[in-house]
Enzyme design. Structure first.
Site, PDB file in Angstrom:
ATOM      1  N   ASN A  24       0.864  -1.180   0.000  1.00  0.00           N
ATOM      2  CA  ASN A  24       0.000   0.000   0.000  1.00  0.00           C
ATOM      3  C   ASN A  24       0.905   1.237   0.000  1.00  0.00           C
ATOM      4  O   ASN A  24       1.417   1.633   1.036  1.00  0.00           O
ATOM      5  CB  ASN A  24      -0.889  -0.039   1.263  1.00  0.00           C
ATOM      6  CG  ASN A  24      -1.765   1.198   1.395  1.00  0.00           C
ATOM      7  OD1 ASN A  24      -1.885   1.986   0.461  1.00  0.00           O
ATOM      8  ND2 ASN A  24      -2.371   1.367   2.563  1.00  0.00           N
ATOM      9  N   LYS A  78       0.138   4.228  -0.427  1.00  0.00           N
ATOM     10  CA  LYS A  78      -0.531   5.462   0.047  1.00  0.00           C
ATOM     11  C   LYS A  78      -0.201   6.601  -0.920  1.00  0.00           C
ATOM     12  O   LYS A  78      -0.116   6.363  -2.124  1.00  0.00           O
ATOM     13  CB  LYS A  78      -0.125   5.767   1.496  1.00  0.00           C
ATOM     14  CG  LYS A  78      -0.321   4.557   2.400  1.00  0.00           C
ATOM     15  CD  LYS A  78      -0.188   4.847   3.861  1.00  0.00           C
ATOM     16  CE  LYS A  78      -0.380   3.540   4.627  1.00  0.00           C
ATOM     17  NZ  LYS A  78      -0.381   3.732   6.066  1.00  0.00           N
ATOM     18  N   HIS A  91      -9.813   1.617   4.673  1.00  0.00           N
ATOM     19  CA  HIS A  91      -8.546   1.817   5.394  1.00  0.00           C
ATOM     20  C   HIS A  91      -8.768   2.837   6.518  1.00  0.00           C
ATOM     21  O   HIS A  91      -9.552   3.771   6.363  1.00  0.00           O
ATOM     22  CB  HIS A  91      -7.467   2.307   4.429  1.00  0.00           C
ATOM     23  CG  HIS A  91      -6.104   2.307   5.037  1.00  0.00           C
ATOM     24  ND1 HIS A  91      -5.691   3.303   5.890  1.00  0.00           N
ATOM     25  CD2 HIS A  91      -5.081   1.423   4.957  1.00  0.00           C
ATOM     26  CE1 HIS A  91      -4.457   3.025   6.302  1.00  0.00           C
ATOM     27  NE2 HIS A  91      -4.069   1.892   5.758  1.00  0.00           N
ATOM     28  N   GLU A 107      -7.111   5.269   7.465  1.00  0.00           N
ATOM     29  CA  GLU A 107      -6.873   6.673   7.073  1.00  0.00           C
ATOM     30  C   GLU A 107      -8.090   7.234   6.341  1.00  0.00           C
ATOM     31  O   GLU A 107      -8.419   8.422   6.466  1.00  0.00           O
ATOM     32  CB  GLU A 107      -5.601   6.762   6.213  1.00  0.00           C
ATOM     33  CG  GLU A 107      -4.352   6.612   7.089  1.00  0.00           C
ATOM     34  CD  GLU A 107      -3.171   5.939   6.423  1.00  0.00           C
ATOM     35  OE1 GLU A 107      -3.101   5.897   5.182  1.00  0.00           O
ATOM     36  OE2 GLU A 107      -2.294   5.441   7.163  1.00  0.00           O
ATOM     37  N   GLU A 158      -5.864  -4.146  10.842  1.00  0.00           N
ATOM     38  CA  GLU A 158      -4.817  -3.137  11.017  1.00  0.00           C
ATOM     39  C   GLU A 158      -5.120  -2.299  12.253  1.00  0.00           C
ATOM     40  O   GLU A 158      -5.910  -1.348  12.190  1.00  0.00           O
ATOM     41  CB  GLU A 158      -4.775  -2.210   9.793  1.00  0.00           C
ATOM     42  CG  GLU A 158      -4.464  -2.905   8.500  1.00  0.00           C
ATOM     43  CD  GLU A 158      -3.867  -1.925   7.494  1.00  0.00           C
ATOM     44  OE1 GLU A 158      -2.700  -2.099   7.132  1.00  0.00           O
ATOM     45  OE2 GLU A 158      -4.551  -0.971   7.116  1.00  0.00           O
ATOM     46  N   GLY A 179       2.044   2.924  10.678  1.00  0.00           N
ATOM     47  CA  GLY A 179       3.009   4.003  10.469  1.00  0.00           C
ATOM     48  C   GLY A 179       3.725   4.465  11.728  1.00  0.00           C
ATOM     49  O   GLY A 179       4.372   5.495  11.735  1.00  0.00           O
ATOM     50  N   SER A 216       2.960  -1.390  10.597  1.00  0.00           N
ATOM     51  CA  SER A 216       4.401  -1.416  10.858  1.00  0.00           C
ATOM     52  C   SER A 216       5.042  -2.778  10.607  1.00  0.00           C
ATOM     53  O   SER A 216       5.980  -3.160  11.309  1.00  0.00           O
ATOM     54  CB  SER A 216       4.701  -0.932  12.285  1.00  0.00           C
ATOM     55  OG  SER A 216       4.315   0.415  12.420  1.00  0.00           O
TER      56      SER A 216
HETATM   57  P1  PGA Z   1       2.503   0.764   7.664  1.00  0.00           P
HETATM   58  O1  PGA Z   1       1.063   0.944   6.943  1.00  0.00           O
HETATM   59  O2  PGA Z   1       3.057  -0.549   7.191  1.00  0.00           O
HETATM   60  O3  PGA Z   1       3.313   1.934   7.168  1.00  0.00           O
HETATM   61  O4  PGA Z   1       2.256   0.789   9.102  1.00  0.00           O
HETATM   62  C1  PGA Z   1       0.184  -0.137   6.801  1.00  0.00           C
HETATM   63  C2  PGA Z   1      -1.115   0.333   6.214  1.00  0.00           C
HETATM   64  O5  PGA Z   1      -1.592   1.397   6.604  1.00  0.00           O
HETATM   65  O6  PGA Z   1      -1.689  -0.323   5.330  1.00  0.00           O
END
Ligand code: PGA
Length: 244
Positions: free
Chosen positions: A9, A11, A93, A95, A163, A169, A208
């Protein structure tokens, strides 16, 4: 029984000039039986599709709108994604839920529209730190999946991504025990609606994931792969995670 699945992903990261080297590196790797998916920003889908041509790596998108067409400035439809060869769409997601105020109802509409087009939906769920600290993780997960019990969708097109918001993140992954516990809960919950089909469903972990955490996470009974943000921005690292 369940094929491992790793989704990159991106983003809102990387730039046009990064696409060719990234896809080239990915195309050259032949070491994994796992399914690999790249989900770049919309704008790069076509170039990434071109770069991945004749490889087993699949194309994914990070969102889409449920309506087929019309006056929806700034939105992209599932049929548009399909035309470009997209196979997976990440939906709900955290976000999108937090920054763009997507509700469970919105996410349900998106998952349905996605499947109507024969695309695979990657339904993201997960609790915030506050919810975990107050013991609400399982209730929250149930709430985010409740509609699936009432109105079943095609499980062959469904992937769940657990998640925990506090792990996304932040560099702090859920522990293997924490992740496996929720994954097992999700599978049990889905058994109510899907019976034994729930055992065929992939449940990915996200938050992460990196080279040091992935192996142990993937060894857990109910963890079938990963949705990877930061660590997927480097093609070599993404491949190493998927083949570790
Ligand atoms: P990350 O993001 O691996 O940077 O924590 C995962 C995600 O949001 O899909």
């Amino acid at each position: 029984m369940r094929k491992a699945l790793f989704i990159a992903n991106w983003k809102m990261n990387l730039s046009y000039k990064d696409l060719e080297p990234y896809t080239k590196t990915l195309k050259e790797q032949k070491n994994t039986d796992a399914e690999l998916v790249i989900a770049p920003p919309f704008l790069y889908l076509e170039s990434v599709a071109r770069g991945l041509k004749d490889s087993a790596v699949k194309l994914g998108a990070q969102n889409a709108y449920w309506e087929a067409k019309g006056a929806f400035t700034g939105e992209v439809s599932f049929s548009m994604l399909k035309e470009l060869g997209t196979e997976y769409v990440i939906l709900g997601h955290s976000e999108r839920r937090t920054l763009f105020h997507e509700t469970n109802q919105d996410v349900e509409k998106k998952v349905r529209a996605c499947m109507e087009h024969g695309l695979k939906a990657v339904l993201c769920i997960g609790e915030s730190l506050e919810e975990r600290d107050s013991g609400k993780t399982f209730d929250l997960v149930k709430e985010q999946l409740a509609w699936l019990l009432e109105h079943k969708v095609d499980s062959s097109l469904l992937t769940i991504a657990y998640e925990p918001v506090w792990a996304i993140g932040t560099g702090v992954s859920a522990s293997v025990e924490q992740a496996q516990e929720v994954h097992a809960f999700i599978r049990d919950f889905l058994r109510k609606s899907y019976g034994e089909e729930a055992d065929k469903l992939s449940i990915l972990y996200g938050g992460s994931v990196n080279l040091s955490s992935c192996k142990e996470l993937m060894a857990q009974k109910d963890i079938d792969g990963a949705l990877i943000g930061g660590a997927s921005l480097d093609a070599e690292t993404f491949i190493k995670i998927a083949t570790s």
